[in-house]
Enzyme design. Structure first.
Site, short mmCIF file in Angstrom:
data_model
loop_
_atom_site.label_atom_id
_atom_site.label_comp_id
_atom_site.label_asym_id
_atom_site.label_seq_id
_atom_site.Cartn_x
_atom_site.Cartn_y
_atom_site.Cartn_z
N SER A 12 0.84 -1.20 0.00
CA SER A 12 0.00 0.00 0.00
C SER A 12 0.87 1.24 0.00
O SER A 12 2.09 1.17 0.16
CB SER A 12 -0.94 0.02 1.22
OG SER A 12 -0.17 0.08 2.43
N GLY A 15 4.99 2.34 -0.86
CA GLY A 15 5.59 1.07 -1.26
C GLY A 15 4.93 0.50 -2.51
O GLY A 15 5.62 0.02 -3.43
N TYR A 193 7.70 9.03 16.30
CA TYR A 193 7.88 8.96 14.84
C TYR A 193 9.05 9.84 14.40
O TYR A 193 9.94 9.40 13.67
CB TYR A 193 6.59 9.39 14.14
CG TYR A 193 6.69 9.32 12.63
CD1 TYR A 193 6.51 8.12 11.97
CD2 TYR A 193 6.94 10.46 11.87
CE1 TYR A 193 6.61 8.04 10.58
CE2 TYR A 193 7.04 10.40 10.49
CZ TYR A 193 6.87 9.19 9.85
OH TYR A 193 6.96 9.12 8.48
#
Length: 343
Positions: A12, A15, A193
């Protein structure tokens, strides 16, 4: 001989867009899709082969947030292949992102509005949790799982006669201020993150320092601000409706808003064609899209790159972080071995 490309998180988002674009560049590739969800991976494989019947597309089950999964997948890959030419370390998570609404609206009416939207600096916090391996989830998924994959696949990656490229999906959100060597898993902070992506940048530098002589080269890429399932989860659909006109306008002033996964994959595809020996290990390559929709790659030679996105990396810190990862590797291998013996 077919070039062999391994891509994590291939089913998804960026990628998947990367898979499609690479097959347009070279329809004779052997693409290996490393994914958690095998039903999605097989569906992608079928679609890719329908469009590019001369390619070879295979799948391997891999969850980079689970070290046993990484070990099993690595063993399978070493049985299938004698070498890998490209490894795109693309899988990643940003769990339950929370937006600082106050910071957003104050930033909208400041001179930092472009920088704020380009980097999300100060805007996002995320939840984190402990994995079955006893590690922070974002760190293990975005950094350590991939590091262990590289360690396991060294026999397929280190060939001085024909270099192998590692290409990491990093982010403009990678902030030195959110990373600490003393807490490199970011267990005490609220921006795991950002910390994990800065850790990726550090690891990239260290890998080049330690492996270039063995024929392994590493690069980091920022895909820009891309609208994927990860991004859409940050805000409600109503908020996105309000913000999109502003984002489209800002696109004429800064080219960070690639928006579509296809556009975000631009730098990833560009690196596919580069000689790794010619690349600057201290550079992050940025996918960019103009206000009129043209894609290009921003490098250290671009004035805007030097103004906003020069890689803020200290090589000594990168080496210390690399050594910390090697120590952590020793620890987790001992722990996993004990678990296996008990079972």
């Amino acid at each position: 001989m077919r070039k062999v490309v391994l891509i994590t998180g291939a089913s998804s988002g960026i990628g998947l867009a990367l898979c499609k674009r690479l097959l347009v560049e070279d329809g004779e590739l052997h693409l290996c899709l490393a994914c958690r969800n095998m039903s999605k991976a097989e569906a992608v494989r079928t679609t890719l082969l329908a469009s590019h019947p001369t390619a070879e597309v295979t799948t391997v089950q891999m969850d980079v947030s689970n070290l046993q999964s990484v070990f099993w997948a690595s063993k399978e890959l070493k049985q299938r292949f004698q070498r890998l030419d490209y490894v795109y370390l693309n899988a990643g998570i940003m769990p339950n992102p929370q937006l600082n609404i106050k910071a957003l609206f104050s930033g909208l009416f400041s001179r930092k509005v472009i920088h704020m939207f380009s980097t999300a600096e100060g805007l996002l916090t995320q939840d984190n949790k402990i994995t079955a391996d006893g590690l922070q989830e974002v760190f293990e998924t975005n950094v350590f799982g991939h590091f262990m994959l590289v360690r396991e696949l060294e026999p397929l990656l280190c060939h001085s006669d024909n270099p192998t490229q590692l290409i990491w999906t990093s982010s403009r959100n990678a902030r030195k201020s959110n990373f600490s060597l003393e807490d490199f898993q970011h267990s005490k902070g609220q921006e795991p993150y950002s910390s994990s992506k800065y850790a990726t940048d550090l690891l990239n530098v260290a890998l080049n320092r330690n492996f270039n002589q063995r024929g392994l080269y590493s690069s980091v890429v920022c895909p820009g601000t891309v609208m994927t399932n990860m991004t859409y989860g940050i805000l409600s659909p109503f908020m996105w409706i309000l913000l999109m006109p502003i984002i489209w306008l800002l696109r004429f002033f800064t080219h960070a808003f690639t928006l579509k996964p296809y556009n975000g994959a631009e730098a990833l595809v560009w690196l596919f064609h580069q000689k790794p020996e010619s690349l600057n290990p201290l550079t992050k390559y940025l996918s960019a899209t103009t206000g009129f929709g043209s894609n290009y790659v921003m490098t250290e030679k671009s004035s805007l790159y030097l103004l906003l996105f020069q890689l803020d990396i200290d090589e000594d810190t990168a080496e210390k972080f690399y050594q910390n990862l090697l120590e952590l590797e020793k620890h987790v291998r001992v722990t996993i071995q004990k678990t296996d013996n008990q079972s």
